[in-house]
Scaffold this motif. Structure first.
Motif, short mmCIF file in Angstrom:
data_model
loop_
_atom_site.label_atom_id
_atom_site.label_comp_id
_atom_site.label_asym_id
_atom_site.label_seq_id
_atom_site.Cartn_x
_atom_site.Cartn_y
_atom_site.Cartn_z
N VAL A 280 -6.18 13.18 6.73
CA VAL A 280 -6.70 13.22 5.25
C VAL A 280 -7.40 14.55 4.95
O VAL A 280 -6.88 15.26 3.58
N LEU A 281 -8.19 15.31 5.67
CA LEU A 281 -8.55 16.55 5.26
C LEU A 281 -7.74 17.52 5.31
O LEU A 281 -7.60 18.66 4.65
N ASP A 282 -6.66 17.57 6.21
CA ASP A 282 -5.58 18.32 6.38
C ASP A 282 -4.75 18.33 5.39
O ASP A 282 -4.38 19.43 4.70
N ARG A 283 -4.41 17.15 4.92
CA ARG A 283 -3.37 16.96 3.58
C ARG A 283 -4.20 17.43 2.32
O ARG A 283 -3.61 18.08 1.51
N ASP B 203 15.75 21.64 -14.11
CA ASP B 203 15.32 20.23 -13.91
C ASP B 203 14.24 19.94 -14.83
O ASP B 203 13.10 20.20 -14.35
N ALA B 204 14.56 19.14 -15.85
CA ALA B 204 13.08 18.96 -16.59
C ALA B 204 12.52 17.76 -16.06
O ALA B 204 11.37 17.26 -16.52
N GLY B 205 13.04 16.73 -15.15
CA GLY B 205 12.32 15.81 -14.60
C GLY B 205 11.68 15.99 -13.24
O GLY B 205 11.57 15.06 -12.48
N LEU B 206 11.53 17.28 -12.82
CA LEU B 206 11.14 17.78 -11.53
C LEU B 206 9.68 16.90 -11.18
O LEU B 206 8.84 16.87 -12.20
N VAL B 207 9.70 16.43 -9.89
CA VAL B 207 8.11 16.10 -9.41
C VAL B 207 7.99 16.90 -8.27
O VAL B 207 8.93 17.31 -7.69
N VAL B 208 6.59 17.01 -7.92
CA VAL B 208 6.03 17.59 -6.73
C VAL B 208 5.36 16.54 -5.77
O VAL B 208 4.66 15.74 -6.26
N ALA B 209 5.51 16.94 -4.33
CA ALA B 209 4.81 16.04 -3.54
C ALA B 209 4.65 16.90 -2.36
O ALA B 209 5.37 17.67 -1.99
N GLU B 210 3.77 16.13 -1.41
CA GLU B 210 3.61 16.81 -0.18
C GLU B 210 4.60 15.98 0.73
O GLU B 210 5.16 15.13 0.40
N PRO B 211 4.54 16.64 2.04
CA PRO B 211 5.70 15.89 3.01
C PRO B 211 5.35 14.48 3.31
O PRO B 211 6.13 13.73 3.73
N PHE B 212 4.07 14.17 3.64
CA PHE B 212 3.53 13.01 4.06
C PHE B 212 3.92 11.88 3.05
O PHE B 212 3.80 11.97 1.68
N ARG B 213 4.30 10.55 3.52
CA ARG B 213 4.63 9.50 2.48
C ARG B 213 4.49 8.27 3.53
O ARG B 213 4.75 8.32 4.63
N MET C 106 0.79 -1.21 0.16
CA MET C 106 -0.01 -0.03 -0.02
C MET C 106 0.94 1.21 0.10
O MET C 106 1.91 1.33 0.83
N VAL C 107 0.61 2.12 -0.80
CA VAL C 107 1.47 3.45 -1.02
C VAL C 107 0.63 4.55 -0.91
O VAL C 107 -0.64 4.66 -1.30
N ASP C 108 1.49 5.68 -0.31
CA ASP C 108 0.31 6.91 -0.05
C ASP C 108 1.25 7.83 -0.21
O ASP C 108 2.35 8.03 0.59
N ARG C 109 1.12 9.02 -1.12
CA ARG C 109 1.77 10.25 -1.28
C ARG C 109 1.09 11.07 -2.27
O ARG C 109 0.81 10.65 -3.35
N ILE C 110 0.68 12.27 -2.01
CA ILE C 110 -0.13 12.94 -3.03
C ILE C 110 1.03 13.61 -3.94
O ILE C 110 2.04 14.41 -3.37
N VAL C 111 0.93 13.57 -5.13
CA VAL C 111 2.05 13.87 -6.26
C VAL C 111 1.06 14.35 -7.33
O VAL C 111 0.77 13.72 -8.22
N PRO C 112 0.94 15.68 -7.43
CA PRO C 112 0.28 16.27 -8.35
C PRO C 112 1.05 16.65 -9.76
O PRO C 112 2.19 16.41 -9.45
#
Length: 484
Positions: A360-363, A254-264, A230-236
């Motif tokens: 969940v709602l905070d994230r 950086d052409a390969g940049l990804v964005v994420a929240e702190p939580f994982r 089970m995996v969890d991280r918000i990655v827009p």
């Protein structure tokens, strides 16, 4: 002035203080990953880099395989596999450079290299993030043998086109060349994803000529493990503004940049065919039973995400953060979790589910992520059965009315049928069943629920024949159509 591009040759130019994943002299490929999109790069690749550092080894470098587009190859190959992870909270933004990806391969252009990598005895793990639709399953969960790409992969006259075909052909060569054991680890949002992949590989082998498929499956059953995870991280999706901010922080393009929240979070079934990276030393949870964690995530977080995506998009909200700031939608999300989903869950011993619901709602409310409602709304025909319909079914069997889960399903129906938000702006229908769904949705508003329930790729007979569910959906659809 032209800003240098991130690569091993430009690391000396990086802004001091930016963390950079160090590649050891012994760094080598030990993992093949099928589906190297943004989520993998922000999640499993980060865990793996940290695990190598914690172990003091370099033997778990990643060969990332693109399933369709060569876009990630173009992004990462000129950067020697290096890329940044821009971490956004509502308070701060930071960037780090990840170095665990050593090679990026286009499956369509280099099929022999993909097969060779899977067969390599030095590779101990194959991981997958190919999304729900990438598994080419029938509604019942078996391999879709009518799929033309699956048929081509079984014929073996050309390079494999599907994830299961590529995996099975790689396993076939591994058996022939060295027979080394292998762990195959799915990281997709599927119930029992390890068993899903095992079943699909078994189906593929069974569909081959007996002289070919039977010995392959016999070897697989003895030498390959399929743990669930089970995996969890918000990655827009990464935007140009994100790339500009990362460039400002690291001093390099950086052409390969990804964005994420702190939580994982990563929960992995402790069932491996051989050595794996020390993921447990850097925050991953190893457990004998992933199912309770998986259900919590799918039925609380993912289901709520879908509810906010469809209701938020219909209301004209661009992002999930905007949707969750709507008091009515936030209350619906909280009620979905507390009243519908929570009673169906078996609670993991180390999770406080009251705190989990609040988190969940905070994230989701993190405005820095700008996770678009229409992005989350993609592939609804694949997502609803695993995120929402299990909760609906369990509550109906318990004699309860799943009002809030029905609201999410009704919002999906209206999203498909209307295709426009409250301001009249078009809403994209990005779904493998898009044509089928549009045909079902066409017609009078009064018959919408009946027509959508008839889509048997989404709804089984138990749900389709439920008078309670039909009534709840009709009520919610009418409410949504009126408010729009």
């Amino acid at each position: 002035m032209d800003v240098p591009r991130l690569s091993t040759s430009t690391l000396d130019d990086i802004t001091p203080g930016v963390p950079v994943g160090v590649r050891r002299p012994d760094t080598a490929i030990g993992i093949v990953h099928l589906g190297i999109g943004a989520f993998h790069r922000a999640h499993q690749a980060v865990f793996t880099e940290e695990a190598m550092a914690a172990e003091g080894v370099g033997s778990w470098g990643i060969c990332g395989v693109t399933q369709r587009s060569r876009g990630v190859v173009d992004q990462l190959a000129p950067q020697d596999g290096l890329y940044g992870v821009l971490e956004r909270s509502d308070r701060e933004v930071s960037v780090r450079v990840v170095g665990s990806v050593l090679e990026v391969v286009s499956a369509a252009e280099q099929p022999e290299l993909v097969r060779s990598r899977i067969a390599d005895a030095a590779v101990g793990v194959v991981t997958l993030t190919v999304t729900e639709k990438g598994y080419r399953r029938e509604p019942g969960g078996r391999l879709d043998l009518r799929d033309t790409a699956v048929q081509a992969d079984l014929a073996g006259t050309a390079a494999p086109e599907t994830a299961i075909g590529r995996l099975a052909r790689g396993l076939q060569r591994r058996r022939e060349e060295n027979g080394a054991p292998l762990t195959v680890l799915s990281c997709d949002n599927l119930v029992g994803n390890g068993e899903v992949v095992r079943t699909l590989v078994a189906d593929f082998c069974a569909a081959l000529p007996a002289a070919e498929g039977e010995p392959l499956w016999e070897w697989v059953t003895s030498n390959v493990s399929f743990p669930s995870s089970m995996v969890d991280r918000i990655v827009p999706a990464t935007t140009d503004d994100d790339r500009e901010q990362a460039q400002h922080l690291m001093g390099l393009r950086d052409a390969g940049l990804v964005v994420a929240e702190p939580f994982r979070q990563w929960v992995i079934e402790d069932h491996f065919a051989g050595p794996v990276p020390a993921w447990h030393r850097v925050g991953a949870t190893l457990t004998a039973d992933v199912a309770p964690y998986e259900a919590v995530k799918l039925r609380l977080l993912n289901a709520t995400h879908s509810l906010l995506a469809y209701t938020g998009a219909l209301a004209g909200y661009e992002t999930i953060a905007e949707a969750v700031r709507d008091e009515t939608l936030a209350a619906a999300a909280a009620s979905l979790m507390a009243e519908d989903a929570l009673p169906t869950l078996r609670r993991p011993d180390d999770l406080d589910l009251d705190d989990y619901q609040r988190s969940v709602l905070d994230r989701f409310a993190n405005p820095a992520l700008r996770h678009r409602t229409t992005q989350v709304a993609m592939d609804g025909s694949m997502k609803l059965p695993v995120r929402l319909l299990g909760t609906v079914r369990d509550r109906l069997r318990a004699g309860a009315e799943p009002r809030w889960a029905a609201m999410a399903v009704a919002a999906w129906m209206v999203y498909v049928a209307r295709g426009r938000d409250a301001a009249g702006r078009a809403l994209p229908l990005d779904d493998p069943l898009a044509d089928r769904l549009r045909a079902a949705a066409a017609g009078s508003d009064g018959g919408l629920v009946e027509r959508m329930l008839a889509v048997d790729e989404v709804f089984d007979p138990e749900l389709r024949d439920s008078e309670v569910l039909r009534s709840l959906l009709a009520e919610r659809v009418e409410e949504l159509l009126v408010t729009r």
